[in-house]
Design a protein around this motif. Sequence first.
Motif, PDB file in Angstrom:
ATOM      1  N   LYS A   5      55.339 -17.705  12.870  1.00  0.00           N
ATOM      2  CA  LYS A   5      55.181 -18.813  11.929  1.00  0.00           C
ATOM      3  C   LYS A   5      56.528 -19.332  11.464  1.00  0.00           C
ATOM      4  CE  LYS A   5      53.004 -20.047   7.521  1.00  0.00           C
ATOM      5  NZ  LYS A   5      52.172 -19.551   6.383  1.00  0.00           N
ATOM      6  N   ARG A   6      57.425 -18.417  11.168  1.00  0.00           N
ATOM      7  CA  ARG A   6      58.755 -18.829  10.702  1.00  0.00           C
ATOM      8  C   ARG A   6      59.514 -19.574  11.800  1.00  0.00           C
ATOM      9  NH1 ARG A   6      61.199 -20.374   6.170  1.00  0.00           N
ATOM     10  NH2 ARG A   6      63.457 -20.200   6.377  1.00  0.00           N
ATOM     11  N   GLU A  33      61.866 -24.471  14.148  1.00  0.00           N
ATOM     12  CA  GLU A  33      61.923 -25.408  15.272  1.00  0.00           C
ATOM     13  C   GLU A  33      61.753 -26.851  14.810  1.00  0.00           C
ATOM     14  OE1 GLU A  33      59.032 -26.075  18.978  1.00  0.00           O
ATOM     15  OE2 GLU A  33      59.941 -24.064  18.930  1.00  0.00           O
ATOM     16  N   GLN A  34      61.020 -27.036  13.713  1.00  0.00           N
ATOM     17  CA  GLN A  34      60.798 -28.384  13.188  1.00  0.00           C
ATOM     18  C   GLN A  34      61.989 -28.918  12.404  1.00  0.00           C
ATOM     19  OE1 GLN A  34      58.056 -30.204  13.993  1.00  0.00           O
ATOM     20  NE2 GLN A  34      57.578 -28.436  15.296  1.00  0.00           N
ATOM     21  N   VAL A  35      62.753 -28.052  11.754  1.00  0.00           N
ATOM     22  CA  VAL A  35      63.832 -28.524  10.887  1.00  0.00           C
ATOM     23  C   VAL A  35      65.213 -28.424  11.532  1.00  0.00           C
ATOM     24  CG1 VAL A  35      62.529 -27.941   8.815  1.00  0.00           C
ATOM     25  CG2 VAL A  35      64.114 -26.267   9.755  1.00  0.00           C
ATOM     26  N   LEU A  38      68.195 -30.321  28.362  1.00  0.00           N
ATOM     27  CA  LEU A  38      68.537 -29.684  27.092  1.00  0.00           C
ATOM     28  C   LEU A  38      67.435 -29.949  26.073  1.00  0.00           C
ATOM     29  CD1 LEU A  38      70.805 -28.110  25.650  1.00  0.00           C
ATOM     30  CD2 LEU A  38      71.718 -30.309  24.896  1.00  0.00           C
ATOM     31  N   ARG A  39      66.919 -28.880  25.474  1.00  0.00           N
ATOM     32  CA  ARG A  39      65.893 -29.052  24.455  1.00  0.00           C
ATOM     33  C   ARG A  39      65.965 -27.904  23.456  1.00  0.00           C
ATOM     34  NH1 ARG A  39      59.826 -27.225  26.087  1.00  0.00           N
ATOM     35  NH2 ARG A  39      60.267 -25.178  27.015  1.00  0.00           N
ATOM     36  N   LEU A  40      65.307 -28.091  22.316  1.00  0.00           N
ATOM     37  CA  LEU A  40      65.272 -27.066  21.285  1.00  0.00           C
ATOM     38  C   LEU A  40      63.887 -26.453  21.264  1.00  0.00           C
ATOM     39  CD1 LEU A  40      66.837 -27.320  17.760  1.00  0.00           C
ATOM     40  CD2 LEU A  40      64.596 -26.285  18.064  1.00  0.00           C
ATOM     41  N   LYS A  41      63.822 -25.156  21.548  1.00  0.00           N
ATOM     42  CA  LYS A  41      62.549 -24.453  21.575  1.00  0.00           C
ATOM     43  C   LYS A  41      62.765 -22.993  21.229  1.00  0.00           C
ATOM     44  CE  LYS A  41      58.207 -23.579  22.539  1.00  0.00           C
ATOM     45  NZ  LYS A  41      57.105 -24.069  21.673  1.00  0.00           N
ATOM     46  N   PHE A  42      62.084 -22.512  20.174  1.00  0.00           N
ATOM     47  CA  PHE A  42      62.122 -21.107  19.790  1.00  0.00           C
ATOM     48  C   PHE A  42      60.809 -20.473  20.251  1.00  0.00           C
ATOM     49  CE2 PHE A  42      64.741 -22.726  16.001  1.00  0.00           C
ATOM     50  CZ  PHE A  42      65.898 -22.702  16.747  1.00  0.00           C
ATOM     51  N   ALA A  94      63.448 -26.711   2.910  1.00  0.00           N
ATOM     52  CA  ALA A  94      62.672 -25.959   3.888  1.00  0.00           C
ATOM     53  C   ALA A  94      61.453 -25.326   3.230  1.00  0.00           C
ATOM     54  CB  ALA A  94      63.547 -24.887   4.517  1.00  0.00           C
ATOM     55  N   ASP A  95      61.685 -24.482   2.254  1.00  0.00           N
ATOM     56  CA  ASP A  95      60.625 -23.857   1.471  1.00  0.00           C
ATOM     57  C   ASP A  95      61.325 -23.146   0.330  1.00  0.00           C
ATOM     58  OD1 ASP A  95      61.838 -21.734   2.684  1.00  0.00           O
ATOM     59  OD2 ASP A  95      60.135 -21.196   3.956  1.00  0.00           O
ATOM     60  N   ASP A  96      60.698 -22.151  -0.230  1.00  0.00           N
ATOM     61  CA  ASP A  96      61.325 -21.450  -1.353  1.00  0.00           C
ATOM     62  C   ASP A  96      62.544 -20.664  -0.940  1.00  0.00           C
ATOM     63  OD1 ASP A  96      59.359 -22.420  -2.960  1.00  0.00           O
ATOM     64  OD2 ASP A  96      58.073 -20.652  -2.781  1.00  0.00           O
TER      65      ASP A  96
END
Length: 330
Positions: A141-142, A147-149, A170-174, A295-297
């Motif tokens: 989940k994290r 990956e979105q931010v 080239l791409r961003l993928k976790f 991002a979150d807390d």
Amino acid sequence: MLFRLFILGLALASTASACTIPVFRFALDRWEADAFHLVLPPSVSQDAAVSDLLRPLRANGKANVSITSAPEATEAALKYSRESDHLVWSGALNAQTLPMLLDSPARQELLKKILAGDSVIWVIVEGGSQEDKAEAERIEKRLGFLEQVAALPVQNPNDPDSQLGPGPPLRLKFATLRLRRDDAAEQPLIRMLAGPEGKVDASTTSFAAAVFGRGRVLGAWPLADLDDASLEDACMFLVGRCSCRLKNENPGWDILMNVDWEKALAAVKADAPPEPVIPQEPAASNAPVTVTVTADDHVTYVAVKWPWQWTAGAVALLLSIAAVMLLRKK
């Protein structure tokens, strides 16, 4: 904590680097995998059947392994390197055990994800308990959120210092890959993922390891210790600019993979669509812009972007003041 500080230092240093290639892609393009050391006792090295099995590995073989014979050895042993005494495996070397040392289903899956362009693959080695499953789901989940931010460095296709080698776009993928700690076919890989320093006991501890490049492991962490901050630090380092181009000055170790990386990457390049040109940032307006991403807390990022015109004007003003002061002294 020391590892986090080291990663933070490398990430800060990367902002001053001219190269804009992300760490994970620079490693895939340019870092050859370190060779493991397969030690044979005389009885095995003189066995004709074993010699036939090892012949493809000796003659410019694909696997990152070197083979030597040791008179004092009583059984075959696989070590991390010629300099390391840390064992990955020991036992009878034959037609059943050698393929397991060189490859496995999980390593095939890692190869598939790497050649697809994934930035980092988090291999989660779990024991099957409900606590392990909950930790694995938390990590997934994290990573989905990160990956979105996160963002890759802006690439300039005309920069000769930042040219990508053959390989996937080239791409961003976790990505993640889950393994059971008691999987018999993956025992050599699990020990390789745990690392040569013995900080993680692969036989009793559920852990996660970050794999990138040509089977490079950035680090391994017990699931209970891998908090959101550590996940974030590792991922952001790997997708940031590569500031230190020497492999041995970066953290991590390699896993044994039976892959001809040059041919594999060239084949991907031949089949891949043209890489998109990432546009440069638009021209700044005449006012500073404050960008806040919450991002979150856990963490909030705040960045202030100043127009280049303001910076140039400030520099010109300082030079003018310095010139006036020098004239007055004369």
